[in-house]
Design a protein around this motif. Structure first.
Motif, short mmCIF file in Angstrom:
data_model
loop_
_atom_site.label_atom_id
_atom_site.label_comp_id
_atom_site.label_asym_id
_atom_site.label_seq_id
_atom_site.Cartn_x
_atom_site.Cartn_y
_atom_site.Cartn_z
N PHE A 4 -18.26 -40.28 -8.09
CA PHE A 4 -19.71 -40.25 -7.90
C PHE A 4 -20.35 -39.10 -8.67
O PHE A 4 -21.34 -39.29 -9.38
CB PHE A 4 -20.04 -40.14 -6.40
N VAL A 5 -19.78 -37.91 -8.53
CA VAL A 5 -20.34 -36.74 -9.20
C VAL A 5 -20.22 -36.86 -10.71
O VAL A 5 -21.14 -36.50 -11.45
CB VAL A 5 -19.66 -35.45 -8.69
N ILE B 59 -22.15 -29.04 -8.91
CA ILE B 59 -21.92 -29.54 -7.55
C ILE B 59 -20.66 -28.88 -7.00
O ILE B 59 -19.66 -28.73 -7.72
CB ILE B 59 -21.71 -31.07 -7.54
N ASN B 60 -20.71 -28.49 -5.74
CA ASN B 60 -19.51 -28.00 -5.06
C ASN B 60 -19.24 -28.86 -3.83
O ASN B 60 -20.16 -29.24 -3.10
CB ASN B 60 -19.66 -26.54 -4.62
N ARG C 270 -22.94 -30.11 -14.88
CA ARG C 270 -22.14 -29.38 -15.86
C ARG C 270 -20.81 -28.93 -15.28
O ARG C 270 -19.91 -28.56 -16.04
CB ARG C 270 -22.91 -28.15 -16.36
N THR C 271 -20.69 -28.94 -13.98
CA THR C 271 -19.41 -28.56 -13.35
C THR C 271 -19.33 -29.14 -11.95
O THR C 271 -20.34 -29.22 -11.25
CB THR C 271 -19.25 -27.03 -13.29
N HIS C 272 -18.15 -29.57 -11.57
CA HIS C 272 -17.89 -30.01 -10.20
C HIS C 272 -16.67 -29.24 -9.70
O HIS C 272 -15.58 -29.34 -10.25
CB HIS C 272 -17.60 -31.51 -10.14
N THR C 273 -16.89 -28.44 -8.68
CA THR C 273 -15.80 -27.66 -8.10
C THR C 273 -15.49 -28.18 -6.71
O THR C 273 -16.36 -28.67 -5.99
CB THR C 273 -16.17 -26.17 -8.01
N ILE C 274 -14.23 -28.07 -6.35
CA ILE C 274 -13.78 -28.42 -5.00
C ILE C 274 -13.23 -27.15 -4.37
O ILE C 274 -12.30 -26.53 -4.90
CB ILE C 274 -12.70 -29.51 -5.03
#
Length: 357
Positions: A189-190, A171-172, A197-201
């Motif tokens: 939430f994410v 998710i980005n 497997r990854t959450h980027t901002i």
């Protein structure tokens, strides 16, 4: 056996050949997000885009890649995205292929992603879906009904994870003034979603349709990235499944920290390898060292589709020299990645973060 990212370790010293390519496949999009730096420019049409045959010529003139990132526009609007990916897979053996999408075209995205997974088994395929908040907030930014469509795509893509070990789902979130007050909730939430497997901002950047969205509070950004760091270190958040994923997670922590410091100090803090290790090609064939789009190195259509000739031209050398001399700086995550991973001076800090994961 997978294409290992560690094949490129010698590049840390030489820095002579691009190993990261960002290819804008299209400017067409089925959304009109107010923070998009690319769609705020003139509209594009399919007839202007590089054809598959043109892309074959570009690919055949380049060497092996560490990271191939498609961009746009909505990349899955390209009917030939599977064929394009296969071209690079065969010619350039990318270790990682990044497919970012708004997630609105569920059936198309799932079908084409699975086709890519089948055709590119030695590359790690990462699909990143755009999620700007929980339903009400996300829809206020990206349009009514978009949240449920994206989450349906997320659910359907998640079914591919057990069948394809080379697949990663992420998710980005674009950090902007519209969602900065809700970022902690977005991260929670994410982190609770199965299969992420990854959450980027990504910090909002560039010329956008709504400039007010760039009125960000960097203290809130700092708080958000500290939470992402904490989640990685206490194993609340997962990491990619590919070889070197733990190192990539350590780099992500350093990267976000450098972005914060670069933004607040308004200066270059680490050397930039744009034009050396990173290359950007637009859907019409323009070539740039980065996504600032003000340092055009050439155009593949005008220059015979020979990437090595273009990036070694006198014009390109002058542009790369100007980046070093002027010490320009930006907060683009993809370029911070190579600036960290291929700078030996960063290795002590990288190792420190790696040992804490």
């Amino acid at each position: 056996m997978r294409y290992s990212p560690f094949r490129h370790i010698g590049t840390a010293l030489k820095k002579s050949d691009p190993i990261q390519l960002t290819l804008f496949l299209t400017k067409r999009c089925n959304s009109s997000c107010p923070f998009c730096f690319y769609l705020s420019k003139e509209n594009g049409t399919a007839k202007d885009e590089l054809t598959l045959n043109e892309i074959k010529k570009i690919s055949s003139s380049m060497g092996n890649l560490l990271w191939l990132a498609f961009s746009g526009g909505e990349i899955f609007l390209r009917d030939d995205i599977v064929d394009i990916t296969e071209v690079f897979y065969k010619n350039n053996r990318p270790s990682i292929i990044l497919l970012p999408t708004n997630g609105l075209l569920t059936d198309t995205i799932v079908k084409k992603t699975e086709a890519i997974l089948k055709k590119c088994p030695k590359s790690s395929i990462a699909v990143k879906l755009s999620v700007e908040g929980t339903e009400k907030l996300h829809d206020s930014i990206r349009g009514k009904g978009s949240f449920r469509k994206t989450m349906r795509t997320f659910t359907e893509l998640g079914r591919l994870l057990d069948r394809y070990p080379n697949f990663d789902l992420g998710i980005n979130t674009v950090f902007c003034s519209a969602n900065q007050d809700s970022m902690e909730r977005v991260i929670d939430f994410v982190s609770e979603l199965d299969n992420v497997r990854t959450h980027t901002i990504s910090l909002i950047r560039g010329d956008v349709a709504d400039e007010k969205l760039k009125d960000v509070d960097m203290d809130k950004y700092h708080k958000a990235i500290k939470k992402l760091e904490s989640n990685l270190k206490d194993k609340t958040s997962k990491i990619y499944r590919f070889s070197g994923a733990r190192l990539k997670a350590a780099q992500d922590i350093l990267q976000r920290r450098l972005i914060y410091e670069t933004f607040t100090q308004k200066r270059q803090l680490v050397p930039c390898y744009a034009g050396k290790l990173n290359i950007v090609i637009t859907e019409t064939g323009d070539i740039y060292p980065c996504e600032s789009f003000d340092k055009k190195m050439g155009n593949v259509r005008q220059d015979g589709y020979d990437m090595k000739k273009i990036i070694n031209s006198e014009k390109a050398r002058r542009i790369i020299a100007s980046i070093k001399e002027n010490r320009c700086y930006c907060t683009h995550e993809c370029y911070m990645m190579t600036n960290i991973l291929f700078n030996p001076m960063m290795y002590p800090a990288l190792l420190k973060e790696y040992m804490q994961l």
